[in-house]
Design an enzyme around this catalytic site. Structure first.
Site, short mmCIF file in Angstrom:
data_model
loop_
_atom_site.label_atom_id
_atom_site.label_comp_id
_atom_site.label_asym_id
_atom_site.label_seq_id
_atom_site.Cartn_x
_atom_site.Cartn_y
_atom_site.Cartn_z
N ARG A 1 22.24 -30.02 -9.65
CA ARG A 1 21.35 -29.12 -10.40
C ARG A 1 21.10 -27.88 -9.56
O ARG A 1 21.49 -27.80 -8.40
CB ARG A 1 20.05 -29.79 -10.87
CG ARG A 1 19.44 -30.84 -10.01
CD ARG A 1 18.68 -30.40 -8.80
NE ARG A 1 17.90 -29.21 -8.95
CZ ARG A 1 17.72 -28.32 -8.00
NH1 ARG A 1 18.28 -28.49 -6.79
NH2 ARG A 1 16.99 -27.25 -8.18
N GLY A 2 20.39 -26.90 -10.19
CA GLY A 2 20.24 -25.59 -9.55
C GLY A 2 21.34 -24.70 -10.10
O GLY A 2 22.51 -25.12 -10.15
N ALA A 3 20.97 -23.48 -10.50
CA ALA A 3 21.90 -22.64 -11.26
C ALA A 3 23.28 -22.46 -10.60
O ALA A 3 24.31 -22.73 -11.22
CB ALA A 3 21.24 -21.29 -11.54
N ARG B 1 23.96 -27.94 -20.11
CA ARG B 1 22.60 -27.39 -19.99
C ARG B 1 22.63 -25.94 -20.49
O ARG B 1 23.59 -25.22 -20.21
CB ARG B 1 22.10 -27.44 -18.53
CG ARG B 1 21.97 -28.86 -18.01
CD ARG B 1 21.24 -28.92 -16.69
NE ARG B 1 19.81 -28.67 -16.84
CZ ARG B 1 18.98 -28.48 -15.79
NH1 ARG B 1 19.46 -28.50 -14.56
NH2 ARG B 1 17.70 -28.29 -15.99
N GLN C 1 11.34 -31.58 -8.26
CA GLN C 1 12.37 -30.99 -7.38
C GLN C 1 11.76 -30.46 -6.09
O GLN C 1 12.40 -30.47 -5.04
CB GLN C 1 13.09 -29.84 -8.10
CG GLN C 1 14.02 -30.27 -9.22
CD GLN C 1 13.33 -30.26 -10.56
OE1 GLN C 1 12.12 -30.44 -10.67
NE2 GLN C 1 14.10 -30.07 -11.62
N ASP D 1 17.21 -18.96 -12.99
CA ASP D 1 18.35 -19.47 -13.76
C ASP D 1 19.01 -18.41 -14.64
O ASP D 1 20.18 -18.55 -14.99
CB ASP D 1 17.90 -20.65 -14.62
CG ASP D 1 17.62 -21.84 -13.73
OD1 ASP D 1 16.54 -21.87 -13.09
OD2 ASP D 1 18.50 -22.71 -13.62
N ASN E 1 12.99 -19.29 -14.94
CA ASN E 1 13.08 -20.23 -13.81
C ASN E 1 12.29 -21.48 -14.19
O ASN E 1 11.70 -21.56 -15.27
CB ASN E 1 12.55 -19.58 -12.52
CG ASN E 1 12.85 -20.43 -11.29
OD1 ASN E 1 13.99 -20.90 -11.14
ND2 ASN E 1 11.89 -20.66 -10.43
O1 MRU Z 1 16.29 -28.01 -13.62
P1 MRU Z 1 16.85 -27.54 -12.30
O2 MRU Z 1 16.45 -28.42 -11.16
O3 MRU Z 1 18.33 -27.28 -12.37
O4 MRU Z 1 16.12 -26.13 -12.10
C1 MRU Z 1 16.46 -25.36 -10.98
C2 MRU Z 1 15.66 -24.13 -10.83
O5 MRU Z 1 14.83 -23.81 -11.65
C3 MRU Z 1 15.98 -23.29 -9.63
O6 MRU Z 1 14.83 -22.59 -9.23
C4 MRU Z 1 17.05 -22.27 -10.02
O7 MRU Z 1 18.15 -22.90 -10.59
C5 MRU Z 1 17.49 -21.48 -8.85
S1 MRU Z 1 18.61 -22.40 -7.84
C6 MRU Z 1 19.12 -21.45 -6.55
#
Ligand code: MRU
Length: 350
Positions: free
Chosen positions: A49-51, A92, A200, A241, A251
């Site tokens: 996970r994370g963009a 997603r 997270q 994101d 985000n």
């Molecule tokens: O649902 P997630 O854990 O994928 O959400 C992640 C975030 O909101 C992060 O802040 C975002 O992706 C930036 S990652 C460098």
């Protein structure tokens, strides 16, 4: 830094090895994924996970679909790629990096098909996915350098969700200046929001910062106002994101509240992102699709017993949109963009 890699390709076996983030911090467990469905599931359930990390995993997923099917004709290879691409794109909706990475893979495929063999196409797709991963590490480092220039020694920094090594291929986005500062003796004190409902911040950010020896204090999301009022926070650092052309930023849910608090207390609010997170096709935050996840993540997940009455209605948006006017600056690999963002982001995307 002793933080394990988020993912790695085992090209001999045709597998993507990912660190299963859903098991952290209790278990450092790697999974070997070879099929599109497995990679789709890993993205959907936040094992990866994370963009930026989602984009990288999807790029490898599209490559592995073709590599592992061993198609005998170019037509078959293209069909298999396009099916995998379409499926992965449904994993997603909010992080634009997923679509950006899949588009980039498709462009590479289109460039190769006229003069290539299936073998050559496979190699090109692997090269493209590798390039996306490697570039991400360089980009994150540059974001860290630009962001560090905005910060001063000894500052208290508040972060939300996880925008660190685990969310990228290295360094992270919002956590990159913290790692660079740690190596250069800046003495930051970091506050990590736990980030309800999927934690997270508690499970991932607190864990990875501790691995790197950073001074980190975990707080519940509803404590942010109180620590800002005490004067413990000199800047808020978040990832994102998707950034719309006017600077509105999606985000993790809870980010908007933090931005409002930061404005109230006069604390700078910095958003960090690679340019691949900027979606110039999205005019404002109103056009960003916000993922809604299962109610069970709020009512029962993490608890031994349900913590809400059975059948209660629950609303579980995974992201929110912070209005551009609440953002002090947006830091990318190219530098620092400031308001008005429609102008500064357009210049940054050139
Ligand atoms: O649902 P997630 O854990 O994928 O959400 C992640 C975030 O909101 C992060 O802040 C975002 O992706 C930036 S990652 C460098």
């Amino acid at each position: 830094m002793q933080i394990p890699l988020t993912m790695k390709l085992d090209d001999e076996k045709g597998e993507l090895i990912i660190l299963d983030q859903s098991m952290l911090p209790n278990e450092v467990k790697y999974l070997r994924l070879s099929g599109t469905e497995e990679i789709w599931e890993a993205i959907q359930t936040l094992r990866v996970r994370g963009a930026p990390a989602i984009g990288i995993a999807a790029a490898y997923g599209a490559y592995l679909a073709v590599r592992n099917a061993q198609p005998s004709t170019m037509e078959d290879a293209i069909r298999i790629f396009m099916e995998a691409r379409a499926r992965l794109a449904t994993s997603r909706p909010t992080a634009v990096n997923l679509f950006w990475a899949l588009d980039r893979m498709q462009k590479r495929l289109e460039k190769e098909i006229s003069q290539s063999s299936v073998q050559r196409l496979c190699t090109a797709l692997r090269e493209e996915a590798d390039a996306i991963r490697k570039e991400d590490a360089q980009v994150c480092r540059c974001i860290g350098e630009h962001s560090l220039e905005l910060l001063e020694r000894g500052w208290g920094l508040l972060t939300h969700c996880n925008a660190g090594v685990l969310a990228t291929s290295e360094y992270g986005t919002a956590l990159a200046p913290i790692y660079l500062g740690q190596n250069r003796g800046y003495g930051f004190r970091v506050f990590a929001d736990e980030t309800r409902p999927l934690l997270q911040g508690a499970r991932l950010t607190a864990w990875e910062l501790m691995q790197a020896g950073v001074d980190v204090t975990l707080i519940c999301d509803n404590m942010a106002a109180s620590i800002m009022k005490k004067g413990w926070v000199q800047a808020v650092l978040v990832g994102c994101d998707r950034i719309a052309a006017n600077g509105d930023t999606a985000n993790k849910i809870g980010t908007l509240g933090l931005a409002i608090l930061a404005a109230h207390f006069g604390v700078p609010f910095y958003v960090h992102a690679p340019r691949s997170t900027i979606d110039m096709n999205c005019a404002t935050g109103l056009e960003i699709e916000i993922e809604e996840r299962a109610a069970e993540e709020i009512t029962t997940k993490w608890y031994e017993k349900p913590m809400a009455p059975e059948g209660v209605k629950a609303f579980n948006p995974a992201f929110d949109v912070t209005d551009a006017e609440l953002i002090t600056a947006i830091v990318t690999e190219k530098g620092v963009a400031r308001q008005p963002y429609d102008r500064s982001l357009r210049a940054m995307m050139k």
